[in-house]
Design a protein around this motif. Structure first.
Motif, mmCIF file in Angstrom:
data_model
loop_
_atom_site.group_PDB
_atom_site.id
_atom_site.type_symbol
_atom_site.label_atom_id
_atom_site.label_comp_id
_atom_site.label_asym_id
_atom_site.label_seq_id
_atom_site.Cartn_x
_atom_site.Cartn_y
_atom_site.Cartn_z
ATOM 1 N N ILE A 156 0.830 -1.115 -0.268
ATOM 2 C CA ILE A 156 -0.324 -0.192 -0.092
ATOM 3 C C ILE A 156 0.966 1.180 0.500
ATOM 4 C CG2 ILE A 156 -1.795 1.143 1.438
ATOM 5 C CD1 ILE A 156 -2.868 -1.530 2.124
ATOM 6 N N THR A 157 2.041 1.251 1.357
ATOM 7 C CA THR A 157 2.891 2.451 1.175
ATOM 8 C C THR A 157 3.552 2.309 -0.663
ATOM 9 O OG1 THR A 157 2.938 1.618 3.220
ATOM 10 C CG2 THR A 157 4.889 3.446 2.002
ATOM 11 N N LEU A 159 2.215 2.288 -3.567
ATOM 12 C CA LEU A 159 1.356 1.986 -4.524
ATOM 13 C C LEU A 159 1.128 4.059 -4.331
ATOM 14 C CD1 LEU A 159 -1.191 1.691 -6.695
ATOM 15 C CD2 LEU A 159 -2.747 1.078 -4.518
ATOM 16 N N TRP A 160 1.028 3.900 -3.712
ATOM 17 C CA TRP A 160 0.349 5.581 -2.260
ATOM 18 C C TRP A 160 1.607 6.893 -3.358
ATOM 19 C CZ3 TRP A 160 -4.117 8.187 -1.986
ATOM 20 C CH2 TRP A 160 -4.446 7.595 -1.537
ATOM 21 N N GLU A 161 2.471 6.165 -2.987
ATOM 22 C CA GLU A 161 4.425 6.916 -3.171
ATOM 23 C C GLU A 161 4.573 6.787 -5.161
ATOM 24 O OE1 GLU A 161 9.508 6.362 -2.484
ATOM 25 O OE2 GLU A 161 8.186 4.954 -0.935
ATOM 26 N N ARG A 162 4.392 5.666 -5.267
ATOM 27 C CA ARG A 162 4.202 6.097 -6.831
ATOM 28 C C ARG A 162 3.064 6.779 -7.458
ATOM 29 N NH1 ARG A 162 2.350 0.978 -9.097
ATOM 30 N NH2 ARG A 162 2.720 -0.559 -7.125
ATOM 31 N N ARG A 163 1.751 6.838 -6.680
ATOM 32 C CA ARG A 163 0.365 7.865 -6.835
ATOM 33 C C ARG A 163 1.321 9.612 -6.880
ATOM 34 N NH1 ARG A 163 -4.307 5.051 -5.009
ATOM 35 N NH2 ARG A 163 -5.055 3.836 -6.247
ATOM 36 N N ALA A 164 2.135 9.226 -5.490
ATOM 37 C CA ALA A 164 1.993 10.820 -5.291
ATOM 38 C C ALA A 164 3.487 10.914 -6.230
ATOM 39 C CB ALA A 164 3.707 10.572 -4.050
#
Length: 172
Positions: A156-157, A159-164
């Motif tokens: 999840i981290t 994934l969120w880092e990639r989106r950011a």
């Protein structure tokens, strides 16, 4: 020079040995010669001694009752000892067997108590071991669950880092 000093050392050792021998045996030789001269001079003027001593007494003459002692006289005034001495061989053997039986019964009783105590302690240790095994299994299961949750959190981290990063975040 060394040959001369070796000869000197030998002479000193010989002199030392002779002096030591004279110091050790000299007094004995002196008294022997002195007493020998006196005896020769005195023996001619003194007649030989005549002794009229009583013959030595034997132990039985000194203590006449000693020869009359026997095993049957032993303990005749003691009633307990007299009773023990009058017992027959069969009675003594049967009494010995009874004593051996008592000793073996006491030993067996002590052994049974010790064995029961050992069984109780073994049971207690078994229960403690089972508790430890259960606790270990519980901890192992919790660790496995924590690892699974950690993997999910990392995904999840990530994934969120990639989106950011796609939205312009540059990170640390």
């Amino acid at each position: 020079m060394s040959r001369r000093s070796g000869t000197c050392l030998r002479c000193c050792l010989v002199i030392f040995a002779v002096v030591s021998a004279l110091c050790v045996s000299g007094p004995a030789l002196y008294f022997k010669l002195k007493n020998g001269l006196k005896l020769k001079g005195v023996s001619s003027s003194c007649p030989p001694c005549v002794c009229k001593c009583a013959p030595q007494k034997s132990l039985f003459q000194i203590v006449p009752g000693l020869a009359n002692l026997s095993v049957t006289d032993c303990g005749k005034d003691d009633p307990d000892l007299k009773e023990e001495m009058e017992k027959q061989l069969v009675d003594l053997l049967s009494e010995e067997i009874k004593l051996q039986e008592n000793v073996s019964e006491e030993h067996s009783h002590h052994m049974n108590i010790t064995f029961g105590e050992a069984k109780r302690l073994a049971s207690q240790y078994q229960k403690e071991a089972e508790k430890c095994n259960t606790a270990t299994e519980t901890c192992e299961e919790a660790r496995e669950r924590a690892q699974v949750l950690m993997r999910k959190e990392k995904k999840i981290t990530s994934l969120w880092e990639r989106r950011a990063r796609q939205l312009g975040w540059e990170g640390e």
